[in-house]
Write a protein that holds these residues in place. Structure first.
Motif, PDB file in Angstrom:
ATOM      1  N   ARG A  29       0.594  -0.981  -0.114  1.00 17.59           N
ATOM      2  CA  ARG A  29       0.158  -0.094   0.148  1.00 17.59           C
ATOM      3  C   ARG A  29       0.661   1.036   0.030  1.00 17.59           C
ATOM      4  NH1 ARG A  29      -3.384  -3.373   3.742  1.00 17.59           N
ATOM      5  NH2 ARG A  29      -2.170  -1.509   5.554  1.00 17.59           N
ATOM      6  N   MET A  30       1.648   1.073   0.308  1.00 18.23           N
ATOM      7  CA  MET A  30       2.731   2.321   0.778  1.00 18.23           C
ATOM      8  C   MET A  30       3.826   2.662  -0.486  1.00 18.23           C
ATOM      9  SD  MET A  30       4.725   1.671   4.075  1.00 18.23           S
ATOM     10  CE  MET A  30       5.283   3.310   4.299  1.00 18.23           C
ATOM     11  N   GLY A  31       3.536   1.401  -1.724  1.00 17.63           N
ATOM     12  CA  GLY A  31       3.738   1.725  -2.994  1.00 17.63           C
ATOM     13  C   GLY A  31       5.759   0.638  -3.119  1.00 17.63           C
ATOM     14  N   ALA A  32       5.651  -0.079  -2.564  1.00 17.59           N
ATOM     15  CA  ALA A  32       6.928  -0.861  -2.528  1.00 17.59           C
ATOM     16  C   ALA A  32       6.131  -1.913  -3.649  1.00 17.59           C
ATOM     17  CB  ALA A  32       7.388  -1.132  -1.273  1.00 17.59           C
ATOM     18  N   ARG A  33       7.203  -2.633  -4.069  1.00 20.50           N
ATOM     19  CA  ARG A  33       6.838  -4.035  -4.862  1.00 20.50           C
ATOM     20  C   ARG A  33       7.288  -4.762  -3.789  1.00 20.50           C
ATOM     21  NH1 ARG A  33      11.404  -3.491 -10.407  1.00 20.50           N
ATOM     22  NH2 ARG A  33      11.314  -1.337  -9.944  1.00 20.50           N
ATOM     23  N   LEU A  50      -2.333 -11.571  -3.604  1.00 22.97           N
ATOM     24  CA  LEU A  50      -3.638 -11.216  -2.898  1.00 22.97           C
ATOM     25  C   LEU A  50      -3.455  -9.347  -2.888  1.00 22.97           C
ATOM     26  CD1 LEU A  50      -5.608 -10.895  -0.825  1.00 22.97           C
ATOM     27  CD2 LEU A  50      -4.427 -10.957   1.262  1.00 22.97           C
ATOM     28  N   LEU A  51      -2.154  -9.401  -3.240  1.00 20.31           N
ATOM     29  CA  LEU A  51      -1.139  -8.730  -3.042  1.00 20.31           C
ATOM     30  C   LEU A  51      -1.078  -7.746  -4.728  1.00 20.31           C
ATOM     31  CD1 LEU A  51       2.304  -8.622  -1.145  1.00 20.31           C
ATOM     32  CD2 LEU A  51       1.180  -6.678  -1.438  1.00 20.31           C
ATOM     33  N   ARG A  52      -1.549  -8.637  -6.056  1.00 25.79           N
ATOM     34  CA  ARG A  52      -1.406  -8.356  -6.769  1.00 25.79           C
ATOM     35  C   ARG A  52      -2.536  -7.422  -7.488  1.00 25.79           C
ATOM     36  NH1 ARG A  52       2.441 -12.333  -7.809  1.00 25.79           N
ATOM     37  NH2 ARG A  52       0.875 -14.052  -8.105  1.00 25.79           N
ATOM     38  N   THR A  53      -3.954  -8.416  -6.481  1.00 24.17           N
ATOM     39  CA  THR A  53      -5.217  -8.339  -6.911  1.00 24.17           C
ATOM     40  C   THR A  53      -5.434  -6.621  -6.483  1.00 24.17           C
ATOM     41  OG1 THR A  53      -6.233  -9.216  -4.587  1.00 24.17           O
ATOM     42  CG2 THR A  53      -6.506 -10.251  -6.623  1.00 24.17           C
ATOM     43  N   THR A  54      -4.378  -6.439  -5.153  1.00 25.64           N
ATOM     44  CA  THR A  54      -4.630  -4.883  -5.371  1.00 25.64           C
ATOM     45  C   THR A  54      -3.784  -4.177  -5.790  1.00 25.64           C
ATOM     46  OG1 THR A  54      -3.485  -5.291  -3.447  1.00 25.64           O
ATOM     47  CG2 THR A  54      -4.867  -5.555  -2.569  1.00 25.64           C
ATOM     48  N   GLY A  55      -3.145  -4.399  -6.944  1.00 30.83           N
ATOM     49  CA  GLY A  55      -2.644  -4.052  -7.741  1.00 30.83           C
ATOM     50  C   GLY A  55      -1.205  -3.371  -7.356  1.00 30.83           C
ATOM     51  N   VAL A  56      -0.459  -3.740  -6.440  1.00 30.36           N
ATOM     52  CA  VAL A  56       0.840  -4.790  -6.482  1.00 30.36           C
ATOM     53  C   VAL A  56       1.644  -5.217  -7.111  1.00 30.36           C
ATOM     54  CG1 VAL A  56       2.204  -4.288  -4.565  1.00 30.36           C
ATOM     55  CG2 VAL A  56       0.149  -4.074  -3.818  1.00 30.36           C
TER      56      VAL A  56
END
Ligand SMILES: NC(=O)c1ccc[n+]([C@@H]2O[C@H](COP(=O)([O-])OP(=O)(O)OC[C@H]3O[C@@H](n4cnc5c(N)ncnc54)[C@H](O)[C@@H]3O)[C@@H](O)[C@H]2O)c1
Length: 250
Positions: A29-33, A50-56
């Motif tokens: 959420r803070m912008g990191a890969r 799960l992270l990828r579903t939030t666009g990360v």
């Protein structure tokens, strides 16, 4: 702090579950890969998905932190693909079955030292050469425990290993202070994850009573502290030990 890790490369060991999973979500959420690493491939892949579903941007790398070669490969691969590593969270660890120190076998002792202390040494050893190289300062956050800050009857090897993590953090931070890498440790109190499953419901009720806030912490509350230490907002902080304990002071 919301996007203060934009484009940063973050590695989280033990990222499949509990505090580690919430840390992956927070850093994302803070912008990191985020490179999610764990010995548990199924839940690790799940966290990355799960992270990828939030666009990360996220992927999973299987690694057992009890194997030096795995930790070395994890750091090497993360750095090679991204030109370095910016944030490393040494979070993977195990709890123990409560037992007095004189009843602990040498095998149990060595196992705890390997997974809760030597693993953090290996993370440091193999991550540090790749940090502070991508135009931003590196930040390592080691997950210790309040058990390592005082006497913890029944939790001997765990407490000793976590005290070792605190000490490693203090020395490592001084060694790297002029090299653009900050190193801090956090000491959670009791947090709702499967690590506290060793205690049955009645023991957990007793544990809750000892916490001034009156409840266990959540993994997200610990991840929020890790996020702060990962971000440039904590740029003057290194070699420090932070408690997140609901007021318990052991
Ligand atoms: N939950 C608490 O009350 C509490 C309190 C203080 C400190 N901690 C520390 O927090 C950290 C995270 O624990 P948690 O509470 O989220 O527990 P957890 O069991 O939910 O998560 C630990 C993660 O580490 C992984 N792991 C275990 N052994 C591994 C290995 N050899 N290699 C790679 N990954 C491995 C597990 O698969 C799991 O995903 C640990 O270092 C723990 O000691 C937890």
């Amino acid at each position: 702090m919301s996007h203060s890790l934009e484009n940063a490369i973050a590695v989280v060991t033990g990222g499949a579950a509990g505090i580690g999973r919430e840390t992956c979500l927070k850093l994302g959420r803070m912008g990191a890969r985020v490179i999610v690493s764990d010995i548990d491939t199924h839940s690790g892949e799940e966290t990355a998905a799960l992270l990828r579903t939030t666009g990360v941007e996220a992927h999973f790398v299987a690694a057992d932190v009890g194997l030096e070669e795995d930790v070395k490969k994890l750091a090497g691969a993360a750095a090679e693909h991204n030109g370095g590593i910016d944030v490393w969270v040494s979070n993977a660890g195990i709890g123990g079955t409560p037992k007095k120190l004189h009843k602990i076998t040498t095998e149990e002792w060595n196992h705890m030292m390997l997974l809760d202390l030597t693993s953090v040494f290996w993370s440091h050893k193999y991550a540090v050469p790749h940090m502070g190289k991508r135009g931003r300062d590196g930040s390592i956050i080691n997950v210790a425990s309040i058990a390592g800050l005082g006497g913890s009857p029944g939790l001997g090897p765990y407490a000793v290993a976590k005290a070792g993590v605190v000490s490693l953090t203090q020395t490592a931070a001084l060694e790297m202070a002029k090299k653009n890498v900050r190193i801090n440790a956090i000491c959670p109190g009791w947090v709702e994850t499967k690590i506290i499953d060793f205690a049955g419901e009645s023991v957990q009720a007793e544990m809750r009573k000892q916490i001034p806030i009156g409840r266990f912490g959540t993994p997200a509350e610990v991840a929020s502290l890790i996020g702060y230490l990962a971000s440039p907002e904590s740029s003057f902080i290194t070699g420090s030990i932070f408690r997140a304990d609901g007021g318990i002071k052991t």
